[in-house]
Design a protein around this motif. Structure first.
Motif, PDB file in Angstrom:
ATOM      1  N   LEU A   1      28.282 121.868 -17.824  1.00 60.83           N
ATOM      2  CA  LEU A   1      27.767 121.033 -16.744  1.00 60.83           C
ATOM      3  C   LEU A   1      28.763 120.992 -15.604  1.00 60.83           C
ATOM      4  O   LEU A   1      28.454 120.560 -14.508  1.00 60.83           O
TER       5      LEU A   1
ATOM      6  N   PHE B   1      21.860 118.188 -25.737  1.00 63.33           N
ATOM      7  CA  PHE B   1      22.626 117.032 -25.272  1.00 63.33           C
ATOM      8  C   PHE B   1      22.039 115.726 -25.786  1.00 63.33           C
ATOM      9  O   PHE B   1      20.826 115.540 -25.815  1.00 63.33           O
TER      10      PHE B   1
ATOM     11  N   PHE C   1      22.852 111.615 -24.917  1.00 61.42           N
ATOM     12  CA  PHE C   1      23.640 110.794 -24.005  1.00 61.42           C
ATOM     13  C   PHE C   1      23.670 109.342 -24.453  1.00 61.42           C
ATOM     14  O   PHE C   1      22.784 108.876 -25.161  1.00 61.42           O
TER      15      PHE C   1
ATOM     16  N   SER D   1      23.135 106.782 -22.534  1.00 55.59           N
ATOM     17  CA  SER D   1      21.985 106.042 -21.985  1.00 55.59           C
ATOM     18  C   SER D   1      20.676 106.788 -22.235  1.00 55.59           C
ATOM     19  O   SER D   1      19.722 106.660 -21.474  1.00 55.59           O
TER      20      SER D   1
ATOM     21  N   ASN E   1      18.781 108.903 -21.483  1.00 57.06           N
ATOM     22  CA  ASN E   1      18.283 109.815 -20.471  1.00 57.06           C
ATOM     23  C   ASN E   1      16.946 110.467 -20.844  1.00 57.06           C
ATOM     24  O   ASN E   1      16.756 111.666 -20.701  1.00 57.06           O
ATOM     25  N   LEU E   2      16.039 109.633 -21.291  1.00 60.18           N
ATOM     26  CA  LEU E   2      14.675 110.126 -21.457  1.00 60.18           C
ATOM     27  C   LEU E   2      13.969 109.972 -20.112  1.00 60.18           C
ATOM     28  O   LEU E   2      14.318 109.095 -19.320  1.00 60.18           O
ATOM     29  N   LEU E   3      12.994 110.846 -19.827  1.00 60.02           N
ATOM     30  CA  LEU E   3      12.241 110.679 -18.586  1.00 60.02           C
ATOM     31  C   LEU E   3      11.240 109.544 -18.785  1.00 60.02           C
ATOM     32  O   LEU E   3      10.420 109.584 -19.707  1.00 60.02           O
TER      33      LEU E   3
ATOM     34  N   PHE F   1       8.599 108.469 -17.422  1.00 58.13           N
ATOM     35  CA  PHE F   1       7.139 108.590 -17.242  1.00 58.13           C
ATOM     36  C   PHE F   1       6.532 109.598 -18.203  1.00 58.13           C
ATOM     37  O   PHE F   1       5.392 110.012 -18.030  1.00 58.13           O
ATOM     38  N   LYS F   2       7.321 110.016 -19.219  1.00 54.56           N
ATOM     39  CA  LYS F   2       6.761 110.904 -20.221  1.00 54.56           C
ATOM     40  C   LYS F   2       6.873 110.226 -21.573  1.00 54.56           C
ATOM     41  O   LYS F   2       7.853 109.518 -21.837  1.00 54.56           O
TER      42      LYS F   2
ATOM     43  N   GLU G   1       6.334 114.266 -25.184  1.00 56.79           N
ATOM     44  CA  GLU G   1       6.535 115.058 -23.973  1.00 56.79           C
ATOM     45  C   GLU G   1       8.013 115.213 -23.647  1.00 56.79           C
ATOM     46  O   GLU G   1       8.457 116.269 -23.189  1.00 56.79           O
TER      47      GLU G   1
ATOM     48  N   LEU H   1      10.189 118.861 -23.451  1.00 60.64           N
ATOM     49  CA  LEU H   1      10.617 119.303 -22.127  1.00 60.64           C
ATOM     50  C   LEU H   1      11.520 120.541 -22.109  1.00 60.64           C
ATOM     51  O   LEU H   1      11.281 121.469 -21.329  1.00 60.64           O
ATOM     52  N   PRO H   2      12.549 120.610 -22.983  1.00 59.57           N
ATOM     53  CA  PRO H   2      13.390 121.819 -22.947  1.00 59.57           C
ATOM     54  C   PRO H   2      12.587 123.090 -23.232  1.00 59.57           C
ATOM     55  O   PRO H   2      12.885 124.152 -22.684  1.00 59.57           O
TER      56      PRO H   2
ATOM     57  N   ARG I   1      14.979 115.809 -29.060  1.00 57.09           N
ATOM     58  CA  ARG I   1      14.918 116.665 -27.877  1.00 57.09           C
ATOM     59  C   ARG I   1      16.090 117.658 -27.859  1.00 57.09           C
ATOM     60  O   ARG I   1      15.937 118.807 -27.473  1.00 57.09           O
TER      61      ARG I   1
END
Lengths: 233, 412
Positions: A54, A87, A89, A91, A93-95, A97-98, A102, A106-107, A154
């Protein structure tokens, strides 16, 4: 699996230059469960970012699963992350609105996997982390521990070589922390390489090897195996 | 592709109101542009309609009173044109396509079975209606060479005269009317919409008949001519004036001795005016559109700012910069083109509605008629929209692609 030699990293802000990593040598083998510890400002997050492709480094060399990670362009870095790294995290870090499934899928979307296959695999991994009954829940309908499980699913869904977790239990209470650590250990038993950055000794002690960072250098690695056994008992 | 669209719809749906307002900016821009263009065209149609049935390149020359003393002759000498002038022009000036003399009396009485009407009485050779080639003949025929040769007592009358003399339903053709107390047969009815129908308050008879009846001899009141195609009408007008002035010993700089009117002049002026108006309309319309597009660009910047974290997560999960940029560009292009297309449809729809309303109400507004938008303009507008939509998204998208995942995930 991961081989760092003499990694240096500077942060520049105007005239001043901050030497964050001062020559890191690190070797992590396939199938290891490792933790990286250190107080804040020790450079552990920077190290994790470099490990996760990153962030770039200024000096030294980094090989990930036999691929040299030097001067990559953004696109190559993206492919490398997608293929080799998962990864997790602090926090989550899920989206937002999905829904859970979903998010997990995503990956795979960025790998170009078809919709049906994506959904099928996402469900499999959700089942593995014990959330098959919550697959249509939105992140804000899930508890912290459940969110982190979704995040772990994920991270796993692309079958990565290495899972990088940045304070994965930082936002969780002790009971949930224990659940998540059990999950990590289970994932580890399946043969995954896992690196956990944490400042909680409780968490670090459950890994097989601790790497201590202080002022941008590795102070002690190894030797902790026995200590861990002792604590576990 | 379908997945990509779905990703975009997700984000658009998250901010329904904002998406709607942004889209409205573009919608309004295109809507106004189309309306303005349509009204501009409506005005143009209206003004062009006012030129009536005249072709736009005819020249008229007629005699006046001299205003400059010349060759020992004083002022205010009346100049009378004659058939010889026409022959001279025909023989000496190249580039004349059609030339026709006309003799006329401005006010004559036309009668039929006790009804009567005033009308301008004109004697014309058969070439005359080649100059008025666009004048529609609703009934009967135009005057022809035989009428002239045989000095027939025939007339063609304008619709205004016909309406005054004949009951509705009566075919005027073949009826006998009195023209200044001479009985003549009607052979045709024309409608010249020039002067708001005033040009239809006329009666035409063969020049030979006119001369015989009114004893005008070789005198000609007005010379009509049209240049050959490709010949400069203004140049031709100048040459004709020069020749006629020389023939009648009128000073070259005397603008009153021989007078002329060239239809190309107002036509040119009107065309210039409408070029100006069209430029202005595009300027205003594009300005409005630009405001809408700046709105899109603005919103996209905010969107990118707001979604920094999300973009960071996506990147950590393996999204390439290309996929980030293309998603954002597609989003902006989608909003712009859907909104713009709606604007186009509504704009054209409203124009059609107005045109339909005017037509069905039979209303005749001065200088306004049949508002419309060229198909080509509509296509241009749509292409413009898509390009501009992509441009609007470009800056924010590039900015998004530069977001580094770490920074993004730090942003809270």
């Amino acid at each position: 699996m991961i081989r760092l030699s003499d990694i240096h990293k500077y942060y520049r802000s105007g005239e001043q230059s901050l030497h964050v990593l001062k020559g890191i040598d690190l070797h992590i083998q396939e199938g290891e469960l490792v933790s990286i510890m250190g107080s804040s400002g020790s450079g552990k997050s920077t190290l994790l970012n470099i490990l996760g492709v990153l962030d770039s480094y200024d000096q030294g060399s980094y090989a990930l699963a036999g691929h040299s990670v030097t001067n990559l362009r953004e696109t190559q870095a993206a492919h490398l992350r997608n293929k080799f790294l998962g990864f997790v995290f602090q926090s989550f870090n899920l989206l937002p609105f999905k829904n859970a499934a979903e998010n997990v899928a995503l990956p795979l979307y960025y790998q170009g996997v078809g919709r049906k296959e994506r959904n099928y695999r996402a469900e499999q991994y959700l089942e593995m982390v014990g959330l098959s009954d919550r697959k249509h829940f939105m992140p804000n309908q899930l508890s912290g521990g459940q969110k982190q499980r979704v995040a772990i699913a994920r991270a796993l869904v692309c079958k990565p070589k290495v899972i990088l977790a940045d304070e994965p239990t930082g936002a969780l209470d002790s009971r949930t922390t224990q659940e998540i650590m059990s999950l990590f250990k289970e994932v580890h038993r399946l043969g995954n390489t896992i690196i956990i950055v944490t400042h909680e000794p409780d968490v670090a002690n459950q890994t097989h090897r601790q790497i201590y960072l202080k002022d941008g250098r590795v102070t002690t690695a190894d030797q902790v195996h026995l200590q861990h056994e002792a604590v576990a008992i | 592709m379908f997945d990509g669209l779905q990703e975009i719809l997700y984000t658009l749906r998250q901010n329904k109101l904002r998406t709607l307002l942004t889209a409205f900016g573009v919608f309004w821009g295109i809507f106004m542009l189309i309306l303005l263009l349509g009204f501009g065209r409506g005005m143009q149609n209206g003004v062009m309609d006012d030129f009536g049935s005249d072709v736009l390149d005819f020249i008229i020359v007629w005699g006046g009173d001299t205003s400059v003393a010349y060759r020992g002759m004083g002022l205010a000498r009346h100049i009378q044109l004659g058939q010889a002038d026409i022959e001279a022009i025909k023989n000496q000036i190249p580039g004349v396509r059609i030339i026709s003399g006309e003799s006329s009396t401005s006010n004559g009485k036309v009668t039929f079975e006790g009804k009567n009407s005033n009308a301008g009485i004109h004697g014309i050779p058969d070439e005359y209606f080649k100059i008025k080639e666009d004048v529609p003949f609703n009934f009967g025929r135009k005057p022809n060479q035989l009428d002239v040769d045989e000095i027939r007592k025939v007339v063609v009358i304008g619709t205004v005269v016909a309406e005054r003399l004949f009951e509705p339903g009566v075919d005027p053709v073949g009826q006998e009317v009195g023209v200044k107390d001479v009985v003549m047969t009607v052979t045709g009815v024309f409608y010249d919409k020039g002067n708001r129908g005033g040009n239809s308050e006329q009666v035409f008879m063969p020049l030979s008949t006119y001369r015989k009846l009114y004893g005008s001899g070789e005198r000609i009141d007005m010379i009509w001519l049209r240049p050959e195609s490709g010949v400069d009408g203004f140049e031709l007008e100048k040459n004709v004036l020069e020749l006629v002035k020389r023939r009648h010993s009128v000073a070259p700089d005397d603008n009153r001795g021989i007078r002329s009117f060239n239809m190309a002049m107002p036509a040119k002026r009107v065309n210039g005016l409408f070029t100006g108006i069209t430029v202005f309309i595009w300027f205003v319309g594009l300005g409005t559109l630009t405001a809408g597009i700046v709105g899109i660009s603005n919103i996209m910047i905010i969107t990118v700012k707001e979604r920094t974290r999300e973009i960071g997560i996506r990147k950590a999960l393996g999204a390439t910069p290309f996929s980030i940029v293309s998603t954002l560009l597609l989003e902006s292009a989608l909003v712009t083109s859907v909104a713009g297309y709606m604007g186009l449809v509504f704009g054209v729809g409203l124009l059609e509605l107005i045109a339909f309303g005017l037509r069905s109400a039979g209303a005749k507004l001065p200088y306004f008629m049949n508002p419309e938008v060229d198909f080509q303009v509509a296509i241009t507008a749509i292409l413009l929209l898509i390009v501009v939509g992509i441009l609007a998204g470009l800056m924010p998208a590039v900015r998004a692609a530069k977001i580094t995942p770490i920074e993004a995930m730090r942003a809270e």
